[in-house]
Motif scaffolding. Structure first.
Motif, PDB file in Angstrom:
ATOM      1  N   ASN A 176      -2.991   0.815  -9.522  1.00  0.00           N
ATOM      2  CA  ASN A 176      -3.451   2.103  -9.207  1.00  0.00           C
ATOM      3  C   ASN A 176      -2.491   2.319  -7.963  1.00  0.00           C
ATOM      4  N   GLU A 215      -3.581   4.377  -5.553  1.00  0.00           N
ATOM      5  CA  GLU A 215      -4.597   4.325  -4.364  1.00  0.00           C
ATOM      6  C   GLU A 215      -5.156   3.045  -3.944  1.00  0.00           C
ATOM      7  N   ALA A 244     -11.288   2.444   4.203  1.00  0.00           N
ATOM      8  CA  ALA A 244     -10.603   2.746   2.968  1.00  0.00           C
ATOM      9  C   ALA A 244      -9.637   3.649   3.558  1.00  0.00           C
ATOM     10  N   SER A 245      -9.882   4.819   4.261  1.00  0.00           N
ATOM     11  CA  SER A 245      -8.897   5.867   4.518  1.00  0.00           C
ATOM     12  C   SER A 245      -8.086   5.617   5.701  1.00  0.00           C
ATOM     13  N   PRO A 301      -3.879   3.005   4.990  1.00  0.00           N
ATOM     14  CA  PRO A 301      -5.147   2.556   4.269  1.00  0.00           C
ATOM     15  C   PRO A 301      -5.650   1.392   4.951  1.00  0.00           C
ATOM     16  N   TRP A 302      -6.850   1.278   5.134  1.00  0.00           N
ATOM     17  CA  TRP A 302      -7.618   0.145   5.632  1.00  0.00           C
ATOM     18  C   TRP A 302      -7.278  -0.328   6.809  1.00  0.00           C
ATOM     19  N   ASP A 304      -5.444  -2.549  -7.246  1.00  0.00           N
ATOM     20  CA  ASP A 304      -5.448  -1.376  -6.290  1.00  0.00           C
ATOM     21  C   ASP A 304      -4.077  -1.763  -5.622  1.00  0.00           C
ATOM     22  N   SER A 327      -8.256   1.661  -3.117  1.00  0.00           N
ATOM     23  CA  SER A 327      -9.558   2.105  -2.870  1.00  0.00           C
ATOM     24  C   SER A 327     -10.389   0.844  -2.271  1.00  0.00           C
ATOM     25  N   ASP A 328      -9.968  -0.419  -2.833  1.00  0.00           N
ATOM     26  CA  ASP A 328     -10.445  -1.578  -2.653  1.00  0.00           C
ATOM     27  C   ASP A 328      -9.223  -2.543  -2.328  1.00  0.00           C
ATOM     28  N   TYR A 329      -9.095  -3.101  -1.352  1.00  0.00           N
ATOM     29  CA  TYR A 329      -8.076  -3.880  -0.823  1.00  0.00           C
ATOM     30  C   TYR A 329      -8.335  -5.229  -1.623  1.00  0.00           C
ATOM     31  N   SER A 384       0.875  -1.047  -0.086  1.00  0.00           N
ATOM     32  CA  SER A 384       0.133   0.039  -0.207  1.00  0.00           C
ATOM     33  C   SER A 384       0.918   1.131  -0.085  1.00  0.00           C
TER      34      SER A 384
END
Length: 518
Positions: free
Chosen positions: A358, A360, A487-488, A481-482, A369, A362-364, A327
């Motif tokens: 990506n 970011e 997510a944030s 992240p997560w 991502d 956004s979805d693990y 991440s």
């Protein structure tokens, strides 16, 4: 030898469960006396010691489909796989997308409970190794054999290493030794301080007598010193009392007396020819043909690859499991985009696969991502090697750059016998080896050291412990992240500094109590 291995394995497995269930009500380790065994095979003791080491590297004695402990998937039962799951997925650097049977709880650092199978597998693995060492030590006590003092010291080290991980991960357990071997009543619960004191006493006892040099993959004085340094550098977490001075004493021994040097080729440390690296102090061995495992570095290499977005052969693999990605808690330390990473002169910034992925996460659960880490690979450091199913890359469990960064941390914390000038030298040696810019004295802060440890050591099974020691793991002062299941990222309870005691252990021994919050 095959017979004695099978006897050892069956009784050690029984000992593991009785340490939790019926408390070490075991039979003698062998049907033959050790004198009889040595008479028929002088190498028997060496073989048995190798088997003890293998409990940290392999899952079982009969290939990748075997396991020393009860596990529906033998590959999941490996010590190294557990370390990566519990130390790296739970922290800021690495995330796993599979989500099966409790991995979601780890990768989101949320909703931990006593029924998570990965907590059970780690607990059972440690309490497999411990009675196995106890059984062996009891047998060794009745015979004379070559290199006796050193063999006993190595066995005690391996037992101490297993207990160290119980201290770090669960904070309590039972203290099973050769002294209470065969006890029929459930063993009492041992507190974190009691286990700390035991491990400390064991390591201090063997440090002066274990060999100063050893064959590759075996413990020596400086391997013991590294474990002592790690025990002491985390002592404030484990006991409430800082032991910075003691940590400095032993990390300096590693640096000044061990004879290790930084590898000029950073990539070689994580390649299939890393057995030639001058930096590795203690490896967990891997081999693609004779010591196959789904739980050693195969888990790291294959788990970080996918044929969907990556060329598997480039990394010496035939299979990609489409599982692990870093991440921005890790690669974000090198820049704010894939372009920043590409433009960085730091070799470590290049060890992420960015194409098709990506920045970011956004979805693990989404493979694209986040950036897969290509730090570990199953090719030689020059890129040569044919793709194979299992990794031949040893895991650098202890290495010199870790000792250098530990020294710098201790100097900042004011440990006796350290200096900021030496700390700066060591940090810049680590950085310039990877073509990163040197820093100045004003840059040398605890926050910088924590970040540098991430840049240098992530995916090496220590990130969670580092964040806890720096007071960054729980609470909301540092968010990744997560963390906490969002997510944030969000704040988590201090209870998460320890994992819950597995339900099976609590059911087996009524003297055990659950950790707070679970």
């Amino acid at each position: 030898m095959k017979k004695i291995f099978l006897i050892l394995l069956s009784i050690a497995t029984f000992g593991m469960y009785t340490s939790c269930v019926d408390d070490l009500d075991t039979k003698p380790i062998t049907e033959l006396s050790l004198e009889e065994l040595l008479a028929s095979d002088p190498n028997a003791v060496e073989g048995l010691v190798s088997r003890l080491y293998s409990t940290f590297a392999l899952t079982g004695p009969s290939g990748p489909g075997s396991s020393d402990i009860d596990s529906p998937d033998p590959g999941e039962s490996a010590f190294l796989r557990a370390i990566i799951n519990l130390q790296d997925f739970t922290a800021d650097a690495m995330k796993n997308r599979w989500g099966d049977d409790g991995l979601d709880q780890l990768t989101t650092t949320s909703d931990w409970d006593r029924n998570n199978k990965f907590f059970k597998l780690f607990y059972d693995r440690a309490y497999y190794t411990i009675p196995q060492c106890n059984n062996f030590l009891q047998a060794l006590d009745v015979a004379d054999f070559p290199d006796e003092e050193n063999i006993i010291a190595e066995t005690r080290f391996l037992r101490a290493l297993a207990y160290y991980n119980i201290i770090d991960v669960f904070g309590k357990g039972v203290l099973a030794t050769e002294v209470n071997f065969g006890q029929t009543q459930p063993l009492p619960e041992a507190s974190r301080i009691e286990l700390f004191n035991y491990v400390e006493s064991e390591l201090l006892a063997i440090e002066p007598v274990i060999r100063t040099t050893s064959s590759y993959g075996r413990a020596n004085t400086y391997v013991v010193d590294m474990l002592l340094a790690k025990l002491y550098i985390n002592a404030e977490v484990y006991t409430g009392t800082p032991r910075w001075d003691d940590a400095a004493t032993y990390v300096k021994k590693v640096i000044n007396e061990g004879g290790y040097s930084l590898d000029s080729n950073f990539v070689r440390i994580f390649s299939s020819d890393n057995n030639s690296s001058p930096e590795i102090i203690f490896p967990l061995l891997a081999e693609s043909l004779t010591s196959q495992s789904y739980g050693n570095t195969t888990y790291i290499v294959n788990g970080s690859l996918s044929s969907d977005t990556m060329p598997l052969a480039q990394f010496g693999a035939t299979d990609g499991w489409t599982g692990h990605r870093a991440s921005k808690g890790w690669y974000g330390l090198f820049g704010n985009s894939a372009e920043d990473l590409s433009a960085s002169s730091d070799v470590r910034a290049s060890l992420f696969w960015t194409t098709g992925h990506n920045f970011e996460m956004s979805d693990y659960r989404e493979w694209t991502d986040g950036f897969p880490s290509i730090k570990f690979r199953n090719t030689a450091s020059d890129g040569s090697g044919s793709p194979v199913a299992f990794s031949a890359t040893d895991f650098p469990f202890y290495r010199l750059s870790d000792a250098y960064l530990m020294y710098a941390e201790l100097a900042i914390r004011g440990a006796a016998g350290t200096s900021m000038s030496d700390a700066l030298t060591y940090v810049n040696d680590v950085r310039t080896r990877s073509n990163a810019d040197a820093i100045g004295t004003s840059d040398l802060t605890l926050d910088f050291i924590l970040d540098e440890r991430a840049r240098e050591l992530n995916l090496e099974g220590m990130r969670r412990s580092d964040l806890i020691r720096f007071n960054k793991f729980t609470g909301g002062s540092y968010i990744w992240p997560w963390k906490g299941g969002t997510a944030s990222g969000s704040s988590i309870s201090n209870d998460y500094k320890l994992f819950p005691i597995p339900a099976t252990a609590l059911q087996a021994n009524p003297n055990l109590t659950q950790n707070p919050g679970y």
